[in-house]
Write an enzyme that holds these catalytic residues in place. Structure first.
Site, short mmCIF file in Angstrom:
data_model
loop_
_atom_site.label_atom_id
_atom_site.label_comp_id
_atom_site.label_asym_id
_atom_site.label_seq_id
_atom_site.Cartn_x
_atom_site.Cartn_y
_atom_site.Cartn_z
CG ASP A 47 76.95 35.17 40.34
OD1 ASP A 47 76.47 36.07 41.06
OD2 ASP A 47 77.32 34.08 40.80
CB SER A 48 80.35 37.06 42.72
OG SER A 48 79.38 36.17 43.25
CE1 TYR A 64 82.99 39.79 42.42
CE2 TYR A 64 81.07 40.93 41.54
CZ TYR A 64 82.34 40.40 41.36
OH TYR A 64 82.93 40.48 40.13
N GLY A 65 79.88 39.24 48.30
CA GLY A 65 78.96 39.52 49.40
C GLY A 65 79.62 40.07 50.66
CB CYS A 111 76.02 39.00 41.49
SG CYS A 111 76.74 39.18 43.10
CG ASN A 112 70.47 38.76 44.83
OD1 ASN A 112 69.33 39.12 45.05
ND2 ASN A 112 70.74 37.65 44.17
CD GLU A 165 80.03 28.40 46.02
OE1 GLU A 165 81.23 28.14 46.12
OE2 GLU A 165 79.60 29.47 45.55
CB CYS A 195 71.71 35.36 48.13
SG CYS A 195 73.34 34.63 47.82
CB THR A 196 73.24 33.82 43.05
OG1 THR A 196 74.33 33.88 44.00
CG2 THR A 196 73.27 35.02 42.14
CG HIS A 197 74.93 30.55 46.35
ND1 HIS A 197 75.36 31.70 45.70
CD2 HIS A 197 75.96 29.68 46.30
CE1 HIS A 197 76.61 31.51 45.29
NE2 HIS A 197 77.00 30.30 45.64
N1 DGL Z 1 76.35 36.01 43.97
C1 DGL Z 1 76.34 36.54 45.31
C2 DGL Z 1 74.99 37.25 45.54
O1 DGL Z 1 73.98 36.93 44.96
C3 DGL Z 1 76.60 35.47 46.36
C4 DGL Z 1 78.02 34.97 46.39
C5 DGL Z 1 79.02 36.06 46.71
O2 DGL Z 1 79.03 36.58 47.85
O3 DGL Z 1 79.79 36.41 45.83
O4 DGL Z 1 74.95 38.16 46.34
#
Ligand code: DGL
Length: 272
Positions: free
Chosen positions: A10-11, A42-43, A73-74, A151, A183-185
């Protein structure tokens, strides 16, 4: 293959939602997790950068001899999946296809998608849904404030509720029947989102649907790990292991004891 680990990247920290879902579905599998905390988020990044970082992450996991790579990571799944699937010999699974499949399966006329700016800009969920159900009506919205709120640990917080209302009530007014938490979160906010939107809107948790997909792939290959093996998961991050340990508790409900610093792999993409 059976006794090799599942690699997850993941990011950063949010992929722990996918890790948690994997452990529920496949408790006897060892998981090696890499969070690219040095280069997140990454988003907000471009497709080219996300692909480069994702390739580096996959190369790191391959040094650990994993049997499958899960792109938790999405944003990375949206841009890098075909590239990674093409490049590597082992199965590479992303979160988009399983989420899209579950959304179509829910059978509602209008589907909402929420994610980072990168995920929404890619149109990846929309494309996957329309491929499965031509003519499906999809409404997409980036919700960039959700990641920092999670977070910060502001899950039940009044500010978070307000932000959820601001982002999501317009989707409800437009009549969505299903909402993909792309999204992961976002699975961490699932209960509050359900309270704001009401029970009639079905939420698709892409972490859960991805874990089911990984299970199905391993099963079809005969690669499910043998039960009873000691499972000693490993966590690596490219920066700041201490923060990962602390914030990890928001995602897992428990502290992570050992997190190891890893250097990130820098790769250059071939010129088109
Ligand atoms: N892991 C990212 C996602 O699922 C969210 C956090 C990021 O922007 O890196 O898109």
């Amino acid at each position: 293959m059976k006794n090799k680990a599942i690699g997850v990247f993941d990011s950063g920290i949010g992929g722990l939602t996918v890790y948690k879902a994997l452990k529920e579905k496949l408790p006897d599998e060892k998981v090696i997790y890499l969070g690219d905390t040095a280069r997140l988020p990454y988003g907000t990044k471009s497709a080219e950068t996300i692909i480069k970082f994702s390739e580096g992450n996959a190369l790191f996991l391959l040094t650990k001899s994993v049997k499958i790579i899960v792109v938790a990571c999405n944003s990375a799944s949206s841009y890098a999946l075909p590239y990674l699937q093409n490049k590597f010999d082992i199965p590479v699974v992303g979160v988009i296809e399983p989420g899209a499949e579950a959304a179509v399966h829910a059978g509602k006329a209008k589907i909402g998608i929420i994610g980072t700016v990168a995920t929404i800009k890619s149109g990846a969920y929309e494309k996957a849904i329309i491929e499965k159900k031509p003519g499906a009506r999809v409404l997409s919205k980036a919700c960039p404030l959700f990641v920092p709120l999670v977070e910060e640990g502001w899950i039940e917080h009044k500010v978070t509720r307000l932000v959820i209302e601001e982002y999501l009530l317009p989707l409800k007014e437009q009549g969505i029947g299903t909402l993909v938490l792309g999204c992961t979160h976002y699975p961490v906010l699932k209960e509050v989102i359900a309270e704001v939107l009401g029970k009639e809107i079905k939420l698709i948790d892409s972490a859960l649907t991805t874990a089911k997909k990984v299970y199905a792939i391993l099963k079809s290959l005969g690669w499910i790990g043998e039960s009873g093996n000691p499972v000693d998961d490993e966590f690596f991050v490219t920066d700041f292991p201490e923060r990962f340990k602390q914030v990890g508790e928001i995602f897992l409900g428990r502290k992570i004891d050992k997190v190891t610093a890893a250097s990130f792999y820098t790769v250059s993409l071939p010129q088109a």
